[in-house]
Enzyme design. Structure first.
Site, PDB file in Angstrom:
ATOM      1  N   HIS A 156       4.486  -0.295   9.369  1.00 48.56           N
ATOM      2  CA  HIS A 156       5.588  -0.299   8.393  1.00 48.56           C
ATOM      3  C   HIS A 156       6.470   0.942   8.516  1.00 48.56           C
ATOM      4  O   HIS A 156       7.153   1.310   7.579  1.00 48.56           O
ATOM      5  CB  HIS A 156       5.029  -0.414   6.959  1.00 48.56           C
ATOM      6  N   THR A 174      -7.316  -2.300   2.754  1.00 42.30           N
ATOM      7  CA  THR A 174      -6.119  -3.133   2.588  1.00 42.30           C
ATOM      8  C   THR A 174      -6.471  -4.399   1.823  1.00 42.30           C
ATOM      9  O   THR A 174      -7.549  -4.970   2.024  1.00 42.30           O
ATOM     10  CB  THR A 174      -5.446  -3.486   3.940  1.00 42.30           C
TER      11      THR A 174
HETATM   12  P1  OAD Z   1      -2.806  -2.664  -1.602  1.00 48.50           P
HETATM   13  O1  OAD Z   1      -2.423  -1.761  -2.708  1.00 48.50           O
HETATM   14  O2  OAD Z   1      -2.318  -4.052  -1.637  1.00 48.50           O
HETATM   15  O3  OAD Z   1      -4.402  -2.726  -1.483  1.00 48.50           O
HETATM   16  C1  OAD Z   1      -5.194  -1.582  -1.547  1.00 48.50           C
HETATM   17  C2  OAD Z   1      -6.602  -1.973  -1.168  1.00 48.50           C
HETATM   18  O4  OAD Z   1      -7.390  -0.797  -1.152  1.00 48.50           O
HETATM   19  C3  OAD Z   1      -7.285  -2.948  -2.148  1.00 48.50           C
HETATM   20  O5  OAD Z   1      -7.899  -3.988  -1.416  1.00 48.50           O
HETATM   21  C4  OAD Z   1      -8.336  -2.072  -2.840  1.00 48.50           C
HETATM   22  O6  OAD Z   1      -9.514  -2.799  -3.193  1.00 48.50           O
HETATM   23  C5  OAD Z   1      -8.643  -1.061  -1.750  1.00 48.50           C
HETATM   24  N1  OAD Z   1      -9.173   0.228  -2.233  1.00 48.50           N
HETATM   25  C6  OAD Z   1      -9.055   0.819  -3.447  1.00 48.50           C
HETATM   26  N2  OAD Z   1      -9.657   2.025  -3.449  1.00 48.50           N
HETATM   27  C7  OAD Z   1     -10.160   2.219  -2.207  1.00 48.50           C
HETATM   28  C8  OAD Z   1     -10.894   3.273  -1.579  1.00 48.50           C
HETATM   29  N3  OAD Z   1     -11.194   4.407  -2.218  1.00 48.50           N
HETATM   30  N4  OAD Z   1     -11.260   3.082  -0.291  1.00 48.50           N
HETATM   31  C9  OAD Z   1     -10.959   1.955   0.379  1.00 48.50           C
HETATM   32  N5  OAD Z   1     -10.272   0.940  -0.158  1.00 48.50           N
HETATM   33  C10 OAD Z   1      -9.859   1.064  -1.433  1.00 48.50           C
HETATM   34  O7  OAD Z   1      -2.377  -1.910  -0.244  1.00 48.50           O
HETATM   35  P2  OAD Z   1      -2.079  -2.527   1.201  1.00 48.50           P
HETATM   36  O8  OAD Z   1      -3.003  -3.640   1.518  1.00 48.50           O
HETATM   37  O9  OAD Z   1      -1.995  -1.403   2.151  1.00 48.50           O
HETATM   38  O10 OAD Z   1       4.240  -2.628   2.243  1.00 48.50           O
HETATM   39  O11 OAD Z   1      -0.628  -3.107   0.963  1.00 48.50           O
HETATM   40  C11 OAD Z   1       0.077  -3.650   2.041  1.00 48.50           C
HETATM   41  C12 OAD Z   1       1.535  -3.402   1.907  1.00 48.50           C
HETATM   42  O12 OAD Z   1       1.982  -3.774   0.591  1.00 48.50           O
HETATM   43  C13 OAD Z   1       1.958  -1.952   1.974  1.00 48.50           C
HETATM   44  O13 OAD Z   1       2.017  -1.452   3.290  1.00 48.50           O
HETATM   45  C14 OAD Z   1       3.333  -1.980   1.356  1.00 48.50           C
HETATM   46  C15 OAD Z   1       2.988  -2.825   0.142  1.00 48.50           C
HETATM   47  O14 OAD Z   1       4.004  -3.508  -0.427  1.00 48.50           O
HETATM   48  C16 OAD Z   1       5.532  -2.272   2.289  1.00 48.50           C
HETATM   49  O15 OAD Z   1       5.957  -1.383   1.569  1.00 48.50           O
HETATM   50  C17 OAD Z   1       6.363  -3.019   3.265  1.00 48.50           C
END
Ligand code: OAD
Length: 254
Positions: free
Chosen positions: A119, A190
């Site tokens: 991204h 993620t």
């Molecule tokens: P999300 O905010 O959707 O998901 C975060 C994930 O991290 C969830 O599955 C949580 O369960 C997990 N989580 C929480 N605490 C954690 C920890 N301490 N260790 C490991 N995991 C943990 O974030 P992304 O999947 O990265 O895009 O979101 C994808 C995209 O959505 C981002 O890149 C962004 C956003 O909109 C753009 O801005 C284009």
């Protein structure tokens, strides 16, 4: 959990080509909130703010509500044991690369070299007119008029992907190649809900890879794609995983 970590450590040691896909969860322990879930960014602001159409319509508002705050949070963030642990696996020749959805640059700060920024990166701003790129740290946002402008007069924007934009072609190609080639994929922090990033583990799986998820909670991948879910925070799980790998490596050289 210990059994799962031991199993994952053995898989990493036995893999021919291991890749990690990371998301916002890996940087939470560095003080950067995730997007979804309790405390997530989308609880505080409407995700529409992060759409390219909103930026085109009203760049000053997007700078005020989203980008300026991101700069404050990301400026002080430091890599945590999860970033450092993945860098260590790379240094040992056990992790061939990272595909990250994060724009925080913490993998590189933690020592990783082979990083695909799916991204884009917040470390740079790009002029919407002349396309020149400048380091974000060079901007004095506390005093600048918003939106900040390039020397040519064009409006600056982060060198990241807004909603409604395509993935940088080079990053997409490299990620697809890594997914096709790997035989082990670690999916860390993620929610696997945003496309096309969420397709990456699916592609790896279809190409025959094993998929290990590290996340405190299950995701849409957990039942259908992942072979193993290690439930926990990335920092503690990856640190334990790296310790287990180190122990097994040492045992095998004795
Ligand atoms: P999300 O905010 O959707 O998901 C975060 C994930 O991290 C969830 O599955 C949580 O369960 C997990 N989580 C929480 N605490 C954690 C920890 N301490 N260790 C490991 N995991 C943990 O974030 P992304 O999947 O990265 O895009 O979101 C994808 C995209 O959505 C981002 O890149 C962004 C956003 O909109 C753009 O801005 C284009």
């Amino acid at each position: 959990m210990r059994d799962r970590i031991e199993l994952a450590a053995r898989e990493i040691l036995g893999a021919r080509y291991c890749v990690a896909l990371t998301g916002a969860g890996i940087s939470i322990e560095s003080g950067i909130p995730a997007f979804r879930g309790p405390g997530g960014l989308w609880e505080k602001i409407d995700p529409e703010i992060a759409h390219i159409d909103t930026f085109r319509r009203d760049p000053a508002q997007v700078w005020r509500l989203l980008i300026r705050g991101m700069q404050e949070v990301l400026r002080d963030a430091r890599p945590n044991p999860a970033h450092v642990g993945l860098a260590r696996l790379e240094a040992w020749g056990l992790l061939q690369g990272i595909i990250t959805q994060n724009v925080d640059g913490l993998h590189q700060k933690g020592g990783s070299r082979a990083v695909v920024e799916f991204h884009g990166s917040f470390a740079r701003q790009r002029c919407t007119a002349c396309r020149r790129r400048i380091p974000t740290e060079a901007l004095d946002l506390a005093h600048a008029a918003l939106p900040p402008r390039c020397g040519c007069g064009g409006i600056l924007r982060p060198d990241c992907v807004f909603f409604g934009e395509v993935i940088p072609p080079d990053a997409l190609q490299r990620a697809h190649r890594m997914a096709a080639e790997c035989n082990l994929m670690l999916v860390v922090g993620t929610s696997a809900t945003v496309q096309p990033a969420a397709m990456v583990p699916l592609r790896a799986k279809e190409a025959g890879a094993r998929v290990i998820e590290i996340n405190p909670d299950p995701t849409p991948l957990t039942r259908q794609v992942s072979d193993l879910l290690i439930r926990g925070k990335a920092g503690a799980v990856i640190a334990a995983l790296v310790d287990a790998v180190a122990r097994l490596r040492q045992a095998s050289t004795k």
